[in-house]
Enzyme design. Structure first.
Site, PDB file in Angstrom:
ATOM      1  N   ASP A  42      -0.250   4.394   1.024  1.00  0.00           N
ATOM      2  CA  ASP A  42      -0.585   5.427   2.018  1.00  0.00           C
ATOM      3  C   ASP A  42       0.183   5.217   3.317  1.00  0.00           C
ATOM      4  O   ASP A  42       0.666   4.131   3.604  1.00  0.00           O
ATOM      5  CB  ASP A  42      -2.099   5.447   2.295  1.00  0.00           C
ATOM      6  CG  ASP A  42      -2.617   4.176   2.962  1.00  0.00           C
ATOM      7  OD1 ASP A  42      -2.230   3.075   2.518  1.00  0.00           O
ATOM      8  OD2 ASP A  42      -3.400   4.280   3.932  1.00  0.00           O
TER       9      ASP A  42
ATOM     10  N   GLU B 165      -4.973   1.757   2.836  1.00  0.00           N
ATOM     11  CA  GLU B 165      -4.926   0.558   3.685  1.00  0.00           C
ATOM     12  C   GLU B 165      -5.023   0.930   5.158  1.00  0.00           C
ATOM     13  O   GLU B 165      -5.669   0.247   5.948  1.00  0.00           O
ATOM     14  CB  GLU B 165      -3.631  -0.214   3.429  1.00  0.00           C
ATOM     15  CG  GLU B 165      -3.584  -1.601   4.076  1.00  0.00           C
ATOM     16  CD  GLU B 165      -2.962  -1.645   5.461  1.00  0.00           C
ATOM     17  OE1 GLU B 165      -2.994  -2.720   6.083  1.00  0.00           O
ATOM     18  OE2 GLU B 165      -2.461  -0.613   5.966  1.00  0.00           O
ATOM     19  N   GLU B 166      -4.373   2.035   5.528  1.00  0.00           N
ATOM     20  CA  GLU B 166      -4.293   2.412   6.945  1.00  0.00           C
ATOM     21  C   GLU B 166      -5.642   2.818   7.518  1.00  0.00           C
ATOM     22  O   GLU B 166      -5.795   2.886   8.733  1.00  0.00           O
ATOM     23  CB  GLU B 166      -3.286   3.562   7.126  1.00  0.00           C
ATOM     24  CG  GLU B 166      -1.857   3.203   6.739  1.00  0.00           C
ATOM     25  CD  GLU B 166      -1.196   2.234   7.721  1.00  0.00           C
ATOM     26  OE1 GLU B 166      -1.842   1.845   8.706  1.00  0.00           O
ATOM     27  OE2 GLU B 166      -0.032   1.874   7.474  1.00  0.00           O
TER      28      GLU B 166
ATOM     29  N   HIS C 200       4.153   3.594  12.320  1.00  0.00           N
ATOM     30  CA  HIS C 200       3.193   4.618  12.778  1.00  0.00           C
ATOM     31  C   HIS C 200       3.814   5.538  13.818  1.00  0.00           C
ATOM     32  O   HIS C 200       3.087   6.120  14.638  1.00  0.00           O
ATOM     33  CB  HIS C 200       1.904   3.990  13.350  1.00  0.00           C
ATOM     34  CG  HIS C 200       1.138   3.167  12.356  1.00  0.00           C
ATOM     35  ND1 HIS C 200      -0.190   2.861  12.508  1.00  0.00           N
ATOM     36  CD2 HIS C 200       1.509   2.583  11.198  1.00  0.00           C
ATOM     37  CE1 HIS C 200      -0.595   2.121  11.484  1.00  0.00           C
ATOM     38  NE2 HIS C 200       0.426   1.942  10.679  1.00  0.00           N
TER      39      HIS C 200
ATOM     40  N   HIS D 233       0.831  -1.214   0.000  1.00  0.00           N
ATOM     41  CA  HIS D 233       0.000   0.000   0.000  1.00  0.00           C
ATOM     42  C   HIS D 233       0.863   1.260   0.000  1.00  0.00           C
ATOM     43  O   HIS D 233       1.949   1.294   0.590  1.00  0.00           O
ATOM     44  CB  HIS D 233      -0.999  -0.003   1.161  1.00  0.00           C
ATOM     45  CG  HIS D 233      -0.424   0.033   2.550  1.00  0.00           C
ATOM     46  ND1 HIS D 233      -0.199   1.201   3.233  1.00  0.00           N
ATOM     47  CD2 HIS D 233      -0.058  -0.961   3.396  1.00  0.00           C
ATOM     48  CE1 HIS D 233       0.276   0.928   4.436  1.00  0.00           C
ATOM     49  NE2 HIS D 233       0.382  -0.384   4.564  1.00  0.00           N
TER      50      HIS D 233
ATOM     51  N   ASP E 138       6.263   1.649   6.494  1.00  0.00           N
ATOM     52  CA  ASP E 138       4.940   1.041   6.376  1.00  0.00           C
ATOM     53  C   ASP E 138       4.134   1.905   5.412  1.00  0.00           C
ATOM     54  O   ASP E 138       3.604   2.922   5.802  1.00  0.00           O
ATOM     55  CB  ASP E 138       4.288   0.974   7.753  1.00  0.00           C
ATOM     56  CG  ASP E 138       2.863   0.458   7.707  1.00  0.00           C
ATOM     57  OD1 ASP E 138       2.442  -0.035   6.656  1.00  0.00           O
ATOM     58  OD2 ASP E 138       2.164   0.569   8.739  1.00  0.00           O
TER      59      ASP E 138
ATOM     60  N   ASP F 216       4.069  -6.355   3.744  1.00  0.00           N
ATOM     61  CA  ASP F 216       3.730  -5.329   4.732  1.00  0.00           C
ATOM     62  C   ASP F 216       4.037  -5.814   6.146  1.00  0.00           C
ATOM     63  O   ASP F 216       3.459  -5.343   7.118  1.00  0.00           O
ATOM     64  CB  ASP F 216       2.238  -4.961   4.597  1.00  0.00           C
ATOM     65  CG  ASP F 216       1.893  -3.635   5.247  1.00  0.00           C
ATOM     66  OD1 ASP F 216       2.818  -2.877   5.597  1.00  0.00           O
ATOM     67  OD2 ASP F 216       0.691  -3.355   5.409  1.00  0.00           O
TER      68      ASP F 216
END
Ligand SMILES: [Zn+2]
Length: 416
Positions: free
Chosen positions: A86, A181-182, A387, A84, A147, A204
């Site tokens: 994002d 995705e997040e 994150h 992903h 990520d 991921d």
């Protein structure tokens, strides 16, 4: 066969990709949730074309589809490698300044733009295993975006490698880069027909050697309490406050079990994520999580019993609840296709690793893809501390992941 004489492009690509702000936004109803995610997707399409992948295309929903053509004339199942673009809304992703720490020496990493941000080996013990690697971090004021731009860079490098090495036998490989995705909407608009793949792998995951074929099963549950409204000056024996009912209900939730703060491993939980209300009506929204799907109903029953117990304390009150299915444990699908994990294990071994099967206390794009007809476990990328401003990735981990994907494509070909 090793790919050690290949000059990898993963790190160089990664350093560029993380500088493009691709934060998704849960409050936006648009698809993709933020237009800026397409800034990176457009770059990826151009770079895929430069590699020689002529059908690379960005669609209106923000998905990139591309094909690495088969080099084998066997009937090999079509694989999809997916990641992903994002980054998480939890932490700023604007103005990321990646820093390459070559030949990492094992000390704590102090980030220059905010020296209070330290990536310590105490909090990040995996760093100790990566001494001698080249480590990429952010500069202290943003997340890094490993990520999942590590996954993106790995797949791009893989494409570059396979196009340059047509002597390696493999089937058709479909590349899929998803937005959002997040915020749990990563596969909402994937066109499975157009994708045309039979088995998939998301890139991921974290530590080298880990593979994840099991995720939570997930429901949402909203419990709404109804009270009785009245003018506060004349409310005696009339008013029943829904806000107080909701508060009493939340107070009944145990703090030493059944919640995220005290559970780990294979334990499930319920977790209140939002409370809203006025005098007449108040709601508490939960996420409900367990590896065993059948347990979700048990957790929901238990919440219902607590709601029952609560309204008995408030004359004339009532409650209702709504359960919404969110996603399911991909293991239920993967158990019917054991070769998907077995071939990945074989590829890890060929790339020199001891594979470790892990379970994710969360969901992945693959959880939903698996139930959409594409069995899809999650493989490692080296992304760590995700994150957060302490996020980091090892260049050698990314390169090991590229090698693993090459081996994986070969294993599928050999077994066809
Ligand atoms: Zn991710």
């Amino acid at each position: 066969m090793s790919i050690s004489n290949y000059k990898h492009t993963a790190a160089e690509r990664f350093m560029r990709y993380v500088q493009v702000d691709t934060q998704s936004d849960p409050a936006s109803p648009a698809q993709p949730s933020t237009e800026k995610q397409k800034d990176l997707s457009r770059i990826l399409v151009e770079e895929l074309k430069a590699i020689g992948i002529t059908d690379a295309k960005l669609d209106e929903h923000g998905y990139v589809y591309a094909t690495i053509p088969a080099t084998s004339n066997k009937n090999v199942p079509v694989l999809c490698y997916c990641s992903h673009v994002d980054t998480a809304p939890d932490c700023s992703g604007a103005g990321v300044k990646p820093i390459l720490h070559t030949n990492y020496n094992g000390s704590d990493i102090v980030l220059p733009d905010d020296t209070s941000v330290v990536i310590s080996t105490k909090e990040h013990p995996y760093l100790k295993e990566r001494i001698g690697d080249d480590i990429i971090t952010a500069s202290g004021t943003t997340l890094l975006g490993a990520d999942d731009k590590a996954g993106v860079a790995i797949i791009m490098d893989l494409a570059n490698y396979l196009i340059q090495h047509p002597e390696i036998p493999h089937g058709v490989i479909r590349i899929l880069f998803t937005p959002d995705e997040e915020i749990g909407r990563g596969v909402n608009k994937v066109d499975m027909q157009k994708l045309g793949a039979q088995y998939g792998y998301t890139l991921d995951g974290g530590e080298r050697g880990h593979m994840e074929g099991e995720t939570f099963s997930a429901d949402g549950m909203k419990v709404t309490f109804h009270g009785i409204s009245a003018h506060p000056g004349y409310a005696k024996d009339k008013m029943v406050s829904a806000i107080k009912i909701a508060a009493a209900f939340v107070d009944k939730l145990p703090r030493n079990e059944w919640c995220p703060e005290v559970t780990e491993g294979k334990q499930g939980f319920v977790h209140p994520v939002q409370i809203e209300g006025v005098l007449e009506r108040a709601s508490v929204s939960f996420i409900v999580r367990d590896f065993d799907t059948a347990m979700l109903a048990k957790h929901e029953e238990r919440l219902k019993a607590l709601a029952e117990e609560t309204i008995k304390e408030f004359r004339g009150s009532s409650y209702e609840f709504v359960v919404t299915e969110q996603y399911r444990n991909m293991k239920e699908v993967l158990d019917h296709h054991p070769q998907v994990m077995d071939y990945a294990e074989e590829a890890y071994k060929r790339a020199g690793m001891q594979p470790v099967r892990m379970s994710v206390r969360g969901g992945t794009d693959g959880s939903r893809l698996s139930f959409m007809g594409l069995p899809c476990p999650n493989l490692f990328t080296g992304e760590m501390g995700i994150h957060s401003k302490q996020e980091y990735v090892s260049v050698q981990d990314m390169e090991k992941a590229v090698e693993t994907l090459v081996e994986l494509a070969r294993v599928w070909e050999e077994n066809s």
